[in-house]
Design a protein around this motif. Structure first.
Motif, PDB file in Angstrom:
ATOM      1  N   UNK A  15       1.026  -1.262  -0.085  1.00  0.00           N
ATOM      2  CA  UNK A  15      -0.144   0.143   0.083  1.00  0.00           C
ATOM      3  C   UNK A  15       0.991   1.262   0.070  1.00  0.00           C
ATOM      4  N   UNK A  16       2.021   1.127   0.858  1.00  0.00           N
ATOM      5  CA  UNK A  16       3.106   2.455   0.842  1.00  0.00           C
ATOM      6  C   UNK A  16       3.648   2.663  -0.661  1.00  0.00           C
ATOM      7  N   UNK A  17       3.857   1.427  -1.141  1.00  0.00           N
ATOM      8  CA  UNK A  17       4.443   1.772  -2.605  1.00  0.00           C
ATOM      9  C   UNK A  17       3.472   2.153  -3.577  1.00  0.00           C
ATOM     10  N   UNK A  18       2.314   1.914  -3.503  1.00  0.00           N
ATOM     11  CA  UNK A  18       1.122   2.146  -4.356  1.00  0.00           C
ATOM     12  C   UNK A  18       0.966   3.741  -4.075  1.00  0.00           C
ATOM     13  N   UNK A  19       0.877   3.991  -2.867  1.00  0.00           N
ATOM     14  CA  UNK A  19       0.828   5.626  -2.653  1.00  0.00           C
ATOM     15  C   UNK A  19       2.061   6.614  -3.061  1.00  0.00           C
ATOM     16  N   UNK A  20       3.120   5.768  -3.076  1.00  0.00           N
ATOM     17  CA  UNK A  20       4.436   6.603  -3.890  1.00  0.00           C
ATOM     18  C   UNK A  20       4.075   6.822  -5.269  1.00  0.00           C
ATOM     19  N   UNK A  21       3.201   5.834  -5.816  1.00  0.00           N
ATOM     20  CA  UNK A  21       3.046   5.860  -7.282  1.00  0.00           C
ATOM     21  C   UNK A  21       4.319   5.814  -8.170  1.00  0.00           C
ATOM     22  N   UNK A  22       5.113   4.883  -7.708  1.00  0.00           N
ATOM     23  CA  UNK A  22       6.426   4.939  -8.511  1.00  0.00           C
ATOM     24  C   UNK A  22       6.887   3.499  -8.944  1.00  0.00           C
ATOM     25  N   UNK A  23       5.837   2.658  -9.241  1.00  0.00           N
ATOM     26  CA  UNK A  23       6.021   1.355  -9.818  1.00  0.00           C
ATOM     27  C   UNK A  23       6.815   1.263 -10.989  1.00  0.00           C
ATOM     28  N   UNK A  24       6.521   2.170 -11.878  1.00  0.00           N
ATOM     29  CA  UNK A  24       7.274   2.141 -13.079  1.00  0.00           C
ATOM     30  C   UNK A  24       8.577   2.775 -13.146  1.00  0.00           C
ATOM     31  N   UNK A  25       8.901   3.966 -12.325  1.00  0.00           N
ATOM     32  CA  UNK A  25      10.089   4.304 -12.108  1.00  0.00           C
ATOM     33  C   UNK A  25      11.180   3.295 -11.406  1.00  0.00           C
ATOM     34  N   UNK A  26      10.361   2.543 -10.390  1.00  0.00           N
ATOM     35  CA  UNK A  26      11.192   1.755  -9.745  1.00  0.00           C
ATOM     36  C   UNK A  26      11.735   0.303 -10.500  1.00  0.00           C
ATOM     37  N   UNK A  27      10.707   0.055 -11.463  1.00  0.00           N
ATOM     38  CA  UNK A  27      11.273  -0.880 -12.313  1.00  0.00           C
ATOM     39  C   UNK A  27      12.379  -0.206 -13.116  1.00  0.00           C
ATOM     40  N   UNK A  28      12.051   0.919 -13.804  1.00  0.00           N
ATOM     41  CA  UNK A  28      13.223   1.276 -14.458  1.00  0.00           C
ATOM     42  C   UNK A  28      14.533   1.548 -13.853  1.00  0.00           C
ATOM     43  N   UNK A  29      14.470   1.822 -12.666  1.00  0.00           N
ATOM     44  CA  UNK A  29      15.770   1.955 -11.903  1.00  0.00           C
ATOM     45  C   UNK A  29      16.305   0.547 -11.498  1.00  0.00           C
ATOM     46  N   UNK A  30      15.462  -0.192 -11.339  1.00  0.00           N
ATOM     47  CA  UNK A  30      16.072  -1.766 -11.324  1.00  0.00           C
ATOM     48  C   UNK A  30      16.624  -2.262 -12.314  1.00  0.00           C
TER      49      UNK A  30
END
Length: 181
Positions: A156-171
């Motif tokens: 839920x905290x990850x979703x709140x940050x709304x950064x799934x795509x950016x996190x995937x890109x950085x990883x």
């Protein structure tokens, strides 16, 4: 024989405790390796970043925000910056088997602008919110730094940050840098 038994018992307790301590230290130092980028990123964002500039910063990677592509604790460092301030700096951790190939990242939520209204319903101007930084990791919670959210435990905290795509890109960028070597 009693001495050997006592040494065996101590070894059975002390060695796993030492391995956990070492893995936790590696995770913490990997986070420290990428922490310095937050100041540089905030500086760039405060000056205003266009979509083209954000793409250029992401493409340039770690060097654009004052980091090396690899460190003693990170196999690779990936960066993803968006014009709205949403940012991820991710480290692919190098170390013992307990933390090897895990990610530890600083994730910044997007900046927000909203129209502030008074009690009478009149516009009072714009209300701005600056994004905030959170540490997110795939490292098991028992080994992760205390201030880090474990991805699987706090979706839920990850979703709140709304950064799934950016996190995937950085990883992905961090993994690609590690694979090159």
């Amino acid at each position: 024989m009693i001495v050997v038994a006592i040494i065996g018992i101590l070894a059975a307790i002390a060695i796993p405790a030492y391995q956990n301590y070492t893995a936790k230290a590696q995770a913490t130092t990997a986070l420290a390796d990428i922490t310095g980028s937050k100041v540089n990123i905030e500086s760039k964002l405060s000056e205003g970043v266009t979509t083209a500039e954000a793409t250029a910063l992401t493409t340039a990677g770690a060097a654009a925000v004052g980091l090396k592509e690899k460190t003693a604790n990170c196999q690779g460092i990936g960066v993803s910056i968006e014009a709205n301030g949403r940012t991820v700096v991710s480290c692919l951790v190098k170390g013992s088997a307990k933390v090897l190939d895990q990610n530890i990242s600083w994730v910044r939520s997007a900046d927000a602008n909203a129209v502030a209204e008074s009690a009478e319903g009149a516009d009072d101007g714009k209300e701005e919110t600056t994004g905030s930084w959170e540490c997110v990791t795939t490292i098991p919670a028992s080994l992760a730094p205390k201030s880090c959210l474990n991805e699987t435990d706090d979706a839920a905290k990850i979703a709140e940050l709304d950064a799934e795509t950016a996190l995937g890109t950085a990883k992905t960028a961090a993994k690609a840098i590690a694979d090159v070597s």
